[in-house]
Design an enzyme around this catalytic site. Structure first.
Site, PDB file in Angstrom:
ATOM      1  N   GLY A 120     -27.164  13.951  20.173  1.00 49.31           N
ATOM      2  CA  GLY A 120     -27.448  15.360  19.888  1.00 49.31           C
ATOM      3  C   GLY A 120     -28.898  15.675  19.572  1.00 49.31           C
ATOM      4  N   GLU A 178     -31.845  15.042  13.251  1.00 49.44           N
ATOM      5  CA  GLU A 178     -30.474  15.424  13.619  1.00 49.44           C
ATOM      6  C   GLU A 178     -30.443  16.801  14.262  1.00 49.44           C
ATOM      7  OE1 GLU A 178     -27.683  14.482  14.100  1.00 49.44           O
ATOM      8  OE2 GLU A 178     -26.728  13.329  12.527  1.00 49.44           O
ATOM      9  N   ASP A 179     -29.439  17.032  15.086  1.00 45.67           N
ATOM     10  CA  ASP A 179     -29.217  18.384  15.576  1.00 45.67           C
ATOM     11  C   ASP A 179     -28.453  19.213  14.546  1.00 45.67           C
ATOM     12  OD1 ASP A 179     -27.009  16.759  15.923  1.00 45.67           O
ATOM     13  OD2 ASP A 179     -26.438  17.579  17.867  1.00 45.67           O
ATOM     14  N   ASP A 198     -23.034  18.652   9.228  1.00 42.60           N
ATOM     15  CA  ASP A 198     -21.815  19.442   9.010  1.00 42.60           C
ATOM     16  C   ASP A 198     -21.080  18.895   7.783  1.00 42.60           C
ATOM     17  OD1 ASP A 198     -19.500  20.922   9.205  1.00 42.60           O
ATOM     18  OD2 ASP A 198     -18.966  20.286  11.203  1.00 42.60           O
ATOM     19  N   LYS A 254     -24.891  23.239   8.321  1.00 41.02           N
ATOM     20  CA  LYS A 254     -23.657  24.005   8.108  1.00 41.02           C
ATOM     21  C   LYS A 254     -23.116  23.641   6.725  1.00 41.02           C
ATOM     22  CE  LYS A 254     -20.809  24.054  11.903  1.00 41.02           C
ATOM     23  NZ  LYS A 254     -19.607  23.618  12.654  1.00 41.02           N
ATOM     24  N   PHE A 258     -17.961  26.775  15.314  1.00 41.18           N
ATOM     25  CA  PHE A 258     -18.239  25.650  16.204  1.00 41.18           C
ATOM     26  C   PHE A 258     -19.316  26.050  17.203  1.00 41.18           C
ATOM     27  CE2 PHE A 258     -17.513  22.839  19.855  1.00 41.18           C
ATOM     28  CZ  PHE A 258     -17.693  21.623  19.197  1.00 41.18           C
ATOM     29  N   ASP A 280     -22.757  19.374  21.514  1.00 38.95           N
ATOM     30  CA  ASP A 280     -21.812  19.324  22.643  1.00 38.95           C
ATOM     31  C   ASP A 280     -20.399  19.721  22.254  1.00 38.95           C
ATOM     32  OD1 ASP A 280     -21.347  16.844  21.099  1.00 38.95           O
ATOM     33  OD2 ASP A 280     -20.007  16.321  22.752  1.00 38.95           O
ATOM     34  N   ARG A 282     -24.726  20.420  26.112  1.00 42.57           N
ATOM     35  CA  ARG A 282     -25.934  19.954  25.409  1.00 42.57           C
ATOM     36  C   ARG A 282     -27.205  20.533  26.027  1.00 42.57           C
ATOM     37  NH1 ARG A 282     -24.442  15.460  22.135  1.00 42.57           N
ATOM     38  NH2 ARG A 282     -22.854  14.114  23.046  1.00 42.57           N
TER      39      ARG A 282
HETATM   40  C1  PRP Z   1     -22.698  15.088  15.656  1.00 45.36           C
HETATM   41  C2  PRP Z   1     -24.109  15.461  15.223  1.00 45.36           C
HETATM   42  C3  PRP Z   1     -24.268  14.736  13.912  1.00 45.36           C
HETATM   43  C4  PRP Z   1     -22.864  14.755  13.348  1.00 45.36           C
HETATM   44  C5  PRP Z   1     -22.754  15.840  12.311  1.00 45.36           C
HETATM   45  O1  PRP Z   1     -22.730  13.855  16.284  1.00 45.36           O
HETATM   46  O2  PRP Z   1     -25.074  15.050  16.169  1.00 45.36           O
HETATM   47  O3  PRP Z   1     -24.702  13.408  14.083  1.00 45.36           O
HETATM   48  O4  PRP Z   1     -21.972  15.006  14.443  1.00 45.36           O
HETATM   49  O5  PRP Z   1     -21.463  15.902  11.792  1.00 45.36           O
HETATM   50  P1  PRP Z   1     -21.060  15.447  10.323  1.00 45.36           P
HETATM   51  O6  PRP Z   1     -22.080  16.013   9.376  1.00 45.36           O
HETATM   52  O7  PRP Z   1     -19.712  16.093  10.157  1.00 45.36           O
HETATM   53  O8  PRP Z   1     -20.989  13.949  10.282  1.00 45.36           O
HETATM   54  P2  PRP Z   1     -21.547  13.283  17.207  1.00 45.36           P
HETATM   55  O9  PRP Z   1     -20.780  12.266  16.432  1.00 45.36           O
HETATM   56  O10 PRP Z   1     -20.753  14.401  17.812  1.00 45.36           O
HETATM   57  O11 PRP Z   1     -22.388  12.513  18.324  1.00 45.36           O
HETATM   58  P3  PRP Z   1     -23.480  13.130  19.341  1.00 45.36           P
HETATM   59  O12 PRP Z   1     -24.790  13.247  18.592  1.00 45.36           O
HETATM   60  O13 PRP Z   1     -23.547  12.120  20.438  1.00 45.36           O
HETATM   61  O14 PRP Z   1     -22.970  14.469  19.812  1.00 45.36           O
END
Ligand code: PRP
Length: 181
Positions: A44, A99-100, A103, A131, A152, A159, A165
């Site tokens: 991400g 990070e993107d 959450d 968030k 969301f 993604d 993405r």
């Molecule tokens: C997403 C995002 C963060 C994480 C945030 O990654 O990039 O790393 O979830 O969520 P959280 O605070 O609830 O842990 P994902 O696991 O979807 O992998 P990606 O980066 O490949 O999309």
């Protein structure tokens, strides 16, 4: 063709540019003499990290980890898995995790703990989107682009089932996209 699945744009391309300008100014003030190690959490982080790095006029190093917690779907599973570890030692380094989105906080919390355990001098987090209403683990990122409500979102790295993405903005996905599957 992607736009038809988006209910509304939450963070526009222009807003992202402004955010990156603000964050890069703050980061340069804090890190210009620290030769930080920017660790991007794949996948991400890619668009955000790429644009942020280009605004940073200072010496830095770049590394990546691939950590996943969603495993498809729209809810974080809580099962944080390292799919690809860092190739660069962090002992004695000032680390900035990129990070993107933060959450539930589970992913970032697990990675921060791991890098501190490995001897990083400091570990801070820069995230495009925060968030806070989604938090399960208490975690406050040092640098936040923008806070968003508990919706969301996809785009600019974020993604749904590995798609969207490549949108140049962050938007809310139409519920029918994920409810029909
Ligand atoms: C997403 C995002 C963060 C994480 C945030 O990654 O990039 O790393 O979830 O969520 P959280 O605070 O609830 O842990 P994902 O696991 O979807 O992998 P990606 O980066 O490949 O999309």
């Amino acid at each position: 063709m992607l736009e038809k699945d988006i209910e509304k744009v939450l963070v526009s391309e222009n807003e992202i540019k402004e955010i990156i300008h603000r964050l890069s100014t703050e980061i340069m003030q804090d890190y210009h003499d620290k030769f930080p190690l920017f660790v991007g959490l794949l996948k991400g982080c890619v668009p955000f990290m790429s644009d942020l790095l280009k605004e940073l006029d200072m010496h830095l190093e770049v590394a990546f980890m691939n950590v996943s917690s969603y495993h498809g779907g729209i809810e974080s599973t809580g099962d944080v898995k390292i799919d690809m570890d860092l190739g660069t030692p962090v002992k004695g380094r000032h680390v900035l995790l990129t990070e993107d989105i933060v959450d539930t906080g589970r992913t970032i919390n697990a990675v921060v703990d791991l890098l501190k355990y490995r001897g990083a001098l400091s570990v801070n987090v820069v995230t495009l989107v925060d968030k806070p209403e989604g938090r399960i683990i208490d975690f406050v990122p040092r640098y936040v682009g923008i806070e968003i409500p508990k919706v969301f979102v996809v785009g600019y790295g974020l993604d749904y089932e590995e798609r969207y993405r490549n949108l140049p903005y962050v938007g809310v996905l139409k519920p029918e996209v994920y409810s029909k599957e």
